[in-house]
Design a protein around this motif. Structure first.
Motif, PDB file in Angstrom:
ATOM      1  N   GLY A 287       0.511  -1.421  -0.012  1.00  0.00           N
ATOM      2  CA  GLY A 287       0.030  -0.216   0.063  1.00  0.00           C
ATOM      3  C   GLY A 287       0.833   1.677  -0.117  1.00  0.00           C
TER       4      GLY A 287
ATOM      5  N   THR B 111      -0.138   2.379  -4.322  1.00  0.00           N
ATOM      6  CA  THR B 111      -1.451   2.876  -2.980  1.00  0.00           C
ATOM      7  C   THR B 111      -2.383   2.269  -3.704  1.00  0.00           C
ATOM      8  OG1 THR B 111      -2.033   4.759  -4.580  1.00  0.00           O
ATOM      9  CG2 THR B 111      -0.286   4.993  -2.805  1.00  0.00           C
TER      10      THR B 111
ATOM     11  N   ASN C 129      -3.561  -0.794  -3.697  1.00  0.00           N
ATOM     12  CA  ASN C 129      -3.335  -2.583  -2.764  1.00  0.00           C
ATOM     13  C   ASN C 129      -3.472  -2.311  -1.782  1.00  0.00           C
ATOM     14  OD1 ASN C 129      -1.468  -3.103  -5.853  1.00  0.00           O
ATOM     15  ND2 ASN C 129       0.317  -2.935  -4.800  1.00  0.00           N
ATOM     16  N   SER C 130      -4.109  -3.279  -0.814  1.00  0.00           N
ATOM     17  CA  SER C 130      -4.000  -3.633   0.132  1.00  0.00           C
ATOM     18  C   SER C 130      -3.371  -4.866   1.117  1.00  0.00           C
ATOM     19  CB  SER C 130      -4.763  -3.048   1.158  1.00  0.00           C
ATOM     20  OG  SER C 130      -6.310  -3.752   0.484  1.00  0.00           O
TER      21      SER C 130
ATOM     22  N   ASP D 117      -1.900   0.997  10.118  1.00  0.00           N
ATOM     23  CA  ASP D 117      -0.734   0.981   9.352  1.00  0.00           C
ATOM     24  C   ASP D 117       0.323   1.568   9.308  1.00  0.00           C
ATOM     25  OD1 ASP D 117      -0.092   0.681   6.847  1.00  0.00           O
ATOM     26  OD2 ASP D 117      -1.640   0.590   5.702  1.00  0.00           O
TER      27      ASP D 117
ATOM     28  N   THR E 160      -4.180   4.689   3.913  1.00  0.00           N
ATOM     29  CA  THR E 160      -4.152   4.071   2.819  1.00  0.00           C
ATOM     30  C   THR E 160      -5.663   3.243   2.256  1.00  0.00           C
ATOM     31  OG1 THR E 160      -3.700   2.005   4.157  1.00  0.00           O
ATOM     32  CG2 THR E 160      -1.537   3.689   3.647  1.00  0.00           C
TER      33      THR E 160
END
Length: 250
Positions: free
Chosen positions: A180, A185, A187-188, A204, A212
């Motif tokens: 992330g 950015t 992605n998680s 996070d 995020t």
């Protein structure tokens, strides 16, 4: 000139160089201290640089925190427990001292919010994850480590989808992986977000972007969310105190 630096990979968007340059200016020390980002493709090259460069101290970031701990001649009590360092001091006699300021920096963010962790789900198995799990244990809580393989953690991400009780039994979920981080950015971490509830906290360690996808999805589920910026500032200030004390004693 007291030369300091950040050792890691892909440091183009790192927080530390600008943070310390502003700090030096605010303290009136901008002509006495310098801080540079130093990228190395492998730890062997970083190790040689530390020994030969004449730099006085370093921060260490992904992916070298555990390598750095093995390299040090001395470790502080946090680094000994965690087996990872994020702060180095080089002595005039060639000795390298290693410290971990991630753990106390993280604990301070919990103390400031009056958060007492009972059971944490930690995403990632690197040096940051080791620091956070050790900090939580120091506070009296316990941690479950989630990684891509069973060799590195208690459970895999796939396990979270198979057994709903794993995530639901925890009161805080902490992303200690770089997933992330800018520029990726979108992605998680691959966790079952539909299992989250409003009694849980999502924390996070990523600070760029400030919110995020991981945190946004937690907020949507009603969770309290915390990003990594405050912890980052805390650990940086603790690193500065260590370097400054060594310089004044030299």
């Amino acid at each position: 000139m007291i030369k300091l630096g950040l050792i890691g990979r892909e440091l183009g968007h790192s927080f530390s160089p600008e943070y310390f340059k502003k700090k030096f200016t605010a303290l009136g020390e901008q002509n006495e201290y310098s801080y540079e980002a130093l990228e190395f493709e492998n730890w062997d090259k970083a190790e040689r640089f530390i020994r030969q460069s004449g730099y006085h101290g370093f921060n260490v970031t992904i992916p070298y925190k555990k390598d750095a701990a093995k390299f040090c001649d001395y470790l502080d009590h946090w680094a000994e427990k965690i087996k990872a360092v994020n702060t180095l001091v080089t002595s005039p006699h060639g000795k390298v001292f290693g410290y971990n300021t991630d753990a106390p920096g993280f604990l301070q963010t919990l103390t400031d919010r009056e958060i007492k962790v009972s059971k944490a789900l930690i995403l990632g198995s690197g040096g940051a994850a080791s620091a956070i799990s050790t900090a939580i244990k120091n506070q009296g809580g316990m941690s479950i480590i989630v990684s891509r393989s069973k060799k590195s953690g208690d459970f895999t991400y796939a396990d979270l989808w198979k057994d709903e009780s794993i995530l639901r039994s925890t009161d805080i979920i902490i992303n200690c992986s770089p997933i992330g981080t800018y520029p990726k950015t979108k992605n998680s971490p691959d966790i079952p977000y539909h299992q989250l509830n409003s009694d849980q906290i999502l924390y996070d360690l990523v600070y760029n972007p400030p919110e995020t996808v991981f945190l946004r999805r937690g907020k949507k589920a009603g969770c309290r969310t915390i990003n990594g910026y405050e912890m980052l500032c805390n650990q940086a200030d603790l690193s500065w105190e260590i370097w400054y004390s060594f310089v004044k004693e030299a």
